[in-house]
Design an enzyme around this catalytic site. Sequence first.
Site, PDB file in Angstrom:
ATOM      1  N   ASP A 241      22.693 -11.830  -0.722  1.00 24.33           N
ATOM      2  CA  ASP A 241      23.467 -11.420  -1.893  1.00 24.33           C
ATOM      3  C   ASP A 241      24.153 -12.638  -2.529  1.00 24.33           C
ATOM      4  O   ASP A 241      24.741 -12.534  -3.599  1.00 24.33           O
ATOM      5  CB  ASP A 241      24.570 -10.417  -1.472  1.00 24.33           C
ATOM      6  CG  ASP A 241      24.292  -9.030  -1.999  1.00 24.33           C
ATOM      7  OD1 ASP A 241      23.372  -8.880  -2.815  1.00 24.33           O
ATOM      8  OD2 ASP A 241      25.012  -8.094  -1.592  1.00 24.33           O
TER       9      ASP A 241
ATOM     10  N   GLN B 232      26.736  -3.835   2.763  1.00 26.13           N
ATOM     11  CA  GLN B 232      26.978  -3.089   1.523  1.00 26.13           C
ATOM     12  C   GLN B 232      28.477  -3.045   1.203  1.00 26.13           C
ATOM     13  O   GLN B 232      29.287  -2.665   2.048  1.00 26.13           O
ATOM     14  CB  GLN B 232      26.411  -1.671   1.665  1.00 26.13           C
ATOM     15  CG  GLN B 232      26.464  -0.838   0.406  1.00 26.13           C
ATOM     16  CD  GLN B 232      25.549  -1.347  -0.710  1.00 26.13           C
ATOM     17  OE1 GLN B 232      24.421  -1.765  -0.468  1.00 26.13           O
ATOM     18  NE2 GLN B 232      26.047  -1.329  -1.933  1.00 26.13           N
TER      19      GLN B 232
ATOM     20  N   LYS C 115      16.814   0.005  -0.881  1.00 26.73           N
ATOM     21  CA  LYS C 115      16.556  -1.375  -0.471  1.00 26.73           C
ATOM     22  C   LYS C 115      15.590  -1.394   0.709  1.00 26.73           C
ATOM     23  O   LYS C 115      14.635  -2.169   0.739  1.00 26.73           O
ATOM     24  CB  LYS C 115      17.871  -2.085  -0.118  1.00 26.73           C
ATOM     25  CG  LYS C 115      18.683  -2.433  -1.362  1.00 26.73           C
ATOM     26  CD  LYS C 115      20.141  -2.774  -1.069  1.00 26.73           C
ATOM     27  CE  LYS C 115      20.915  -2.945  -2.379  1.00 26.73           C
ATOM     28  NZ  LYS C 115      22.362  -3.027  -2.205  1.00 26.73           N
TER      29      LYS C 115
END
Length: 295
Positions: free
Chosen positions: A121, A98, A54
Amino acid sequence: MTATIIDGKVVAAKVRERIVAATAKLKAEHGIVPGLATVLVGNDPASEIYIRNKGKTAKAIGFNSFHDTLPAGASEAAVLAKVKALNADKSVHGILVQMPLPKQVRDEAVLDTLDPAKDVDALTPYNAGLLLSGRAHLVSCTPAGVMMLLKEYVGDIAGMEALVIGRSLLFGKPAAQLLLAANATVTMAHSRSKDLPMLARRADILVAAIGRPEFVKADWVKPGATVIDVGINRVDAGEGKTKLVGDVDYEAAKEVAGAITPVPGGVGAMTIICLMHNTLIAACAQNNLPLPTAL
Ligand SMILES: NC(=O)c1ccc[n+]([C@@H]2O[C@H](COP(=O)([O-])OP(=O)(O)OC[C@H]3O[C@@H](n4cnc5c(N)ncnc54)[C@H](OP(=O)(O)O)[C@@H]3O)[C@@H](O)[C@H]2O)c1
């Protein structure tokens, strides 16, 4: 009939080009560089690889990339303090914590602390609610990627029967909302659904997000249907090697489907680029600028 192979890498490259151009324009015209911050708690090797990819993609596109690793034993308060600091940092437009998190850190505590404007997200209740209301601009990355693939390979899906197998917050639920918003007739299935093969055989668009290798069989697929395989499962390939397979029995299903995503190279190829797209959208929204479209 052999299915058209839906090439996620080609579509992702096209979206990437647009993001690179829009990012350069944002910097030239407004002096704004989108910033993506990632937070990893612990040292899970798979998560480390995801995070590294990422960060690399963000930098290659022209974003600022920030990263913090907290120790596996970090307290929930320490993780929340980090999220609050990133919420307040004006150079950070998108924050990704994460998952999975260690058990002492509750997912919901992190999501309730994360600024929804920076929730790239799209997992916070606020962004999930906007999606339900048809007003979201930050949409969970993998479902957003699936919709881009459908747009490229199928076009208008109005009136089509879509079945989504899986009802996770990360994929199944937002995917069903997006398909509904695109005027498909949507059915959601899960581990308690009865007669999955019968439900699947009705589907013009069959989306599998189960997490079980090659679970969906070729004789479940309606001839000519579009099959979207979200699953990523690592299985034994013999001789001490492993390989990735999806949730669909790909080799057999591609002889029945009209179009199908391979694993790898299908849906998975879209997820990171959609994260970058969300970061660009977040940067524009936080600066009251028009929002870019991906395709
Ligand atoms: N390509 C990508 O970038 C990407 C992104 C995200 C996820 N994935 C992959 O997609 C898969 C699903 O991910 P997820 O996060 O959505 O997984 P998840 O949270 O584990 O959800 C799995 C879903 O599958 C359902 N399910 C399990 N067994 C079933 C069965 N026998 N019949 C019907 N439904 C069943 C579960 O039903 P219940 O709710 O009833 O338990 C649940 O809703 C995984 O392989 C994951 O690695 C890929």
